[in-house]
Write a protein that holds these residues in place. Sequence first.
Motif, PDB file in Angstrom:
ATOM      1  N   ILE A 281       2.362  -2.015   1.911  1.00 25.17           N
ATOM      2  CA  ILE A 281       1.587  -2.467   0.760  1.00 25.17           C
ATOM      3  C   ILE A 281       2.516  -2.910  -0.365  1.00 25.17           C
ATOM      4  O   ILE A 281       2.302  -3.938  -1.028  1.00 25.17           O
ATOM      5  CB  ILE A 281       0.630  -1.353   0.291  1.00 25.17           C
ATOM      6  N   HIS A 282       3.576  -2.133  -0.553  1.00 18.58           N
ATOM      7  CA  HIS A 282       4.539  -2.460  -1.600  1.00 18.58           C
ATOM      8  C   HIS A 282       5.242  -3.780  -1.324  1.00 18.58           C
ATOM      9  O   HIS A 282       5.519  -4.563  -2.243  1.00 18.58           O
ATOM     10  CB  HIS A 282       5.570  -1.337  -1.707  1.00 18.58           C
ATOM     11  N   HIS A 283       5.548  -4.044  -0.052  1.00 14.60           N
ATOM     12  CA  HIS A 283       6.230  -5.280   0.308  1.00 14.60           C
ATOM     13  C   HIS A 283       5.385  -6.494  -0.057  1.00 14.60           C
ATOM     14  O   HIS A 283       5.889  -7.478  -0.616  1.00 14.60           O
ATOM     15  CB  HIS A 283       6.532  -5.265   1.807  1.00 14.60           C
ATOM     16  N   SER A 284       4.099  -6.440   0.234  1.00 16.82           N
ATOM     17  CA  SER A 284       3.222  -7.553  -0.126  1.00 16.82           C
ATOM     18  C   SER A 284       3.209  -7.777  -1.631  1.00 16.82           C
ATOM     19  O   SER A 284       3.267  -8.930  -2.104  1.00 16.82           O
ATOM     20  CB  SER A 284       1.799  -7.281   0.375  1.00 16.82           C
ATOM     21  N   ALA A 285       3.136  -6.702  -2.395  1.00 17.43           N
ATOM     22  CA  ALA A 285       3.126  -6.847  -3.851  1.00 17.43           C
ATOM     23  C   ALA A 285       4.462  -7.358  -4.365  1.00 17.43           C
ATOM     24  O   ALA A 285       4.509  -8.159  -5.318  1.00 17.43           O
ATOM     25  CB  ALA A 285       2.784  -5.506  -4.500  1.00 17.43           C
ATOM     26  N   TRP A 286       5.551  -6.908  -3.745  1.00 12.21           N
ATOM     27  CA  TRP A 286       6.875  -7.382  -4.160  1.00 12.21           C
ATOM     28  C   TRP A 286       6.995  -8.888  -3.989  1.00 12.21           C
ATOM     29  O   TRP A 286       7.442  -9.597  -4.893  1.00 12.21           O
ATOM     30  CB  TRP A 286       7.947  -6.653  -3.342  1.00 12.21           C
ATOM     31  N   LEU A 287       6.583  -9.398  -2.825  1.00  8.06           N
ATOM     32  CA  LEU A 287       6.649 -10.835  -2.600  1.00  8.06           C
ATOM     33  C   LEU A 287       5.784 -11.597  -3.600  1.00  8.06           C
ATOM     34  O   LEU A 287       6.198 -12.627  -4.148  1.00  8.06           O
ATOM     35  CB  LEU A 287       6.210 -11.148  -1.169  1.00  8.06           C
ATOM     36  N   ALA A 288       4.582 -11.098  -3.855  1.00 11.75           N
ATOM     37  CA  ALA A 288       3.697 -11.779  -4.800  1.00 11.75           C
ATOM     38  C   ALA A 288       4.276 -11.778  -6.214  1.00 11.75           C
ATOM     39  O   ALA A 288       4.197 -12.782  -6.932  1.00 11.75           O
ATOM     40  CB  ALA A 288       2.322 -11.118  -4.781  1.00 11.75           C
ATOM     41  N   ARG A 289       4.859 -10.662  -6.615  1.00  9.79           N
ATOM     42  CA  ARG A 289       5.446 -10.571  -7.954  1.00  9.79           C
ATOM     43  C   ARG A 289       6.600 -11.557  -8.127  1.00  9.79           C
ATOM     44  O   ARG A 289       6.843 -12.061  -9.226  1.00  9.79           O
ATOM     45  CB  ARG A 289       5.968  -9.157  -8.207  1.00  9.79           C
ATOM     46  N   ARG A 290       7.337 -11.827  -7.063  1.00  5.18           N
ATOM     47  CA  ARG A 290       8.551 -12.644  -7.150  1.00  5.18           C
ATOM     48  C   ARG A 290       8.301 -14.111  -6.819  1.00  5.18           C
ATOM     49  O   ARG A 290       9.243 -14.884  -6.747  1.00  5.18           O
ATOM     50  CB  ARG A 290       9.618 -12.088  -6.196  1.00  5.18           C
ATOM     51  N   TRP A 302       5.814 -18.242   4.964  1.00  4.87           N
ATOM     52  CA  TRP A 302       4.580 -17.747   5.570  1.00  4.87           C
ATOM     53  C   TRP A 302       3.789 -16.836   4.640  1.00  4.87           C
ATOM     54  O   TRP A 302       2.633 -16.531   4.899  1.00  4.87           O
ATOM     55  CB  TRP A 302       4.908 -16.960   6.848  1.00  4.87           C
ATOM     56  N   PHE A 303       4.407 -16.400   3.551  1.00  6.51           N
ATOM     57  CA  PHE A 303       3.719 -15.432   2.693  1.00  6.51           C
ATOM     58  C   PHE A 303       2.562 -16.091   1.947  1.00  6.51           C
ATOM     59  O   PHE A 303       2.665 -17.213   1.468  1.00  6.51           O
ATOM     60  CB  PHE A 303       4.673 -14.812   1.685  1.00  6.51           C
ATOM     61  N   GLY A 304       1.487 -15.335   1.791  1.00  8.10           N
ATOM     62  CA  GLY A 304       0.357 -15.779   0.986  1.00  8.10           C
ATOM     63  C   GLY A 304      -0.632 -16.654   1.719  1.00  8.10           C
ATOM     64  O   GLY A 304      -1.680 -16.995   1.163  1.00  8.10           O
ATOM     65  N   THR A 305      -0.326 -17.027   2.967  1.00  7.74           N
ATOM     66  CA  THR A 305      -1.263 -17.839   3.735  1.00  7.74           C
ATOM     67  C   THR A 305      -2.418 -16.967   4.229  1.00  7.74           C
ATOM     68  O   THR A 305      -2.290 -15.738   4.332  1.00  7.74           O
ATOM     69  CB  THR A 305      -0.559 -18.469   4.940  1.00  7.74           C
ATOM     70  N   PRO A 306      -3.555 -17.565   4.565  1.00  5.29           N
ATOM     71  CA  PRO A 306      -4.644 -16.754   5.143  1.00  5.29           C
ATOM     72  C   PRO A 306      -4.206 -15.976   6.378  1.00  5.29           C
ATOM     73  O   PRO A 306      -4.617 -14.819   6.555  1.00  5.29           O
ATOM     74  CB  PRO A 306      -5.712 -17.803   5.474  1.00  5.29           C
ATOM     75  N   ASN A 307      -3.368 -16.587   7.216  1.00  5.29           N
ATOM     76  CA  ASN A 307      -2.907 -15.869   8.409  1.00  5.29           C
ATOM     77  C   ASN A 307      -2.082 -14.641   8.053  1.00  5.29           C
ATOM     78  O   ASN A 307      -2.175 -13.603   8.725  1.00  5.29           O
ATOM     79  CB  ASN A 307      -2.087 -16.794   9.308  1.00  5.29           C
ATOM     80  N   TYR A 308      -1.263 -14.756   6.992  1.00  6.37           N
ATOM     81  CA  TYR A 308      -0.479 -13.597   6.562  1.00  6.37           C
ATOM     82  C   TYR A 308      -1.400 -12.444   6.178  1.00  6.37           C
ATOM     83  O   TYR A 308      -1.223 -11.307   6.628  1.00  6.37           O
ATOM     84  CB  TYR A 308       0.427 -13.955   5.383  1.00  6.37           C
ATOM     85  N   TRP A 309      -2.394 -12.734   5.352  1.00  2.00           N
ATOM     86  CA  TRP A 309      -3.252 -11.658   4.852  1.00  2.00           C
ATOM     87  C   TRP A 309      -4.159 -11.106   5.948  1.00  2.00           C
ATOM     88  O   TRP A 309      -4.429  -9.899   5.988  1.00  2.00           O
ATOM     89  CB  TRP A 309      -4.061 -12.138   3.657  1.00  2.00           C
ATOM     90  N   LEU A 310      -4.621 -11.951   6.873  1.00  2.00           N
ATOM     91  CA  LEU A 310      -5.394 -11.443   7.999  1.00  2.00           C
ATOM     92  C   LEU A 310      -4.543 -10.506   8.856  1.00  2.00           C
ATOM     93  O   LEU A 310      -5.030  -9.479   9.342  1.00  2.00           O
ATOM     94  CB  LEU A 310      -5.925 -12.609   8.842  1.00  2.00           C
TER      95      LEU A 310
END
Length: 347
Positions: A281-290, A302-310
């Motif tokens: 969970i922290h990794h996802s937030a870290w990428l979004a913050r940066r 690949w981060f933030g795409t619908p496939n990533y979140w699915l």
Amino acid sequence: MHASPDLGFGDLTPEFMLDALDAAGLRADGRMLQLNSFENRVLQLHLEDGRVAVAKFYRPGRWSDAQILEEHAFAADLAAAEVPVAAPWRLAGGSTLFHDRGQRLAVTPRQGGRGPELEDPEVLRWTGRLLARLHDVGRQRPFAERLTWASAAPARAARDWLMAHDALPPEIAPAWDDAARRCIDAIQAAFDGLPGLRLTRLHGDCHPGNILWTPDRGPHFVDLDDAVMGPAVQDLWMLLPGAADAARPSLDAVLAGYEQVAGFDDRELRLIEPLRTMRMIHHSAWLARRWGDPAFPLAFPWFGTPNYWLDQVAKLREQLEAMKPRDAAPAPVRDEDVADFDGDGFA
């Protein structure tokens, strides 16, 4: 997804960095090599006096001065106890943290080595002994300023940030949020089920990329940027390689070495999956913050795409099953679990 603003690293040209080092009392001869780091800006440099050093320019706004100086003090404690770690030098003005034109700088001696061969049980036992020595020093006094990983609070903060900043596609956000909330509840239940849990100062990001190996000295640690208070197992679980059926023998080898030096509370093994889930969970937030840092879209397209979140929804649901209380071997460490953040996944 809304990107965070640029955090000011565009000012860190080679000329800026050389001038800052000169102001800090270190004369470089011009030979510089930028090292792999997403969170901070790190370079290897040769000094005119013949020494080879590693300079770290800290990302603005991530840690306070007090938090960074606690990291440095921990490194100094470890070095004084002859635990092999690169401790920062004192720079001009007498501190290990130097300020120059809005940037903050620390410098350590370069320590060479290669990645450890974690398939070798003796390497794992040696690494376990070294971790026990690090934790013995860590227990001498607590951190006062740095983060504590002894509850689901870090995962909850990461979840809250992602939802508040609309980081997920609207059609996926409810499913991810449901899985994340249930995971957070399971993480908290796991910690609540361990009364009297002993906390120590930890390396905090002890994956294989932050351990270097030399044939004569064995393992030594680099990058205490994510040092935290927490249970000892946080520094053990990321060393477990291979498929699930291979994870238990590897863990046994690490613990065999660890317990030659210090006691280990076997109850902490129940925290491996909760800690893994918290890191996800922290990794996802870290990428979004940066995401406002131009280096991140290039490195993580690949981060933030619908496939990533699915995929994250599916993995969090798998973790809910993995976190159910049972006596079983820990799951394997996956590449995305231990991506080298350079101290970078826990802010």
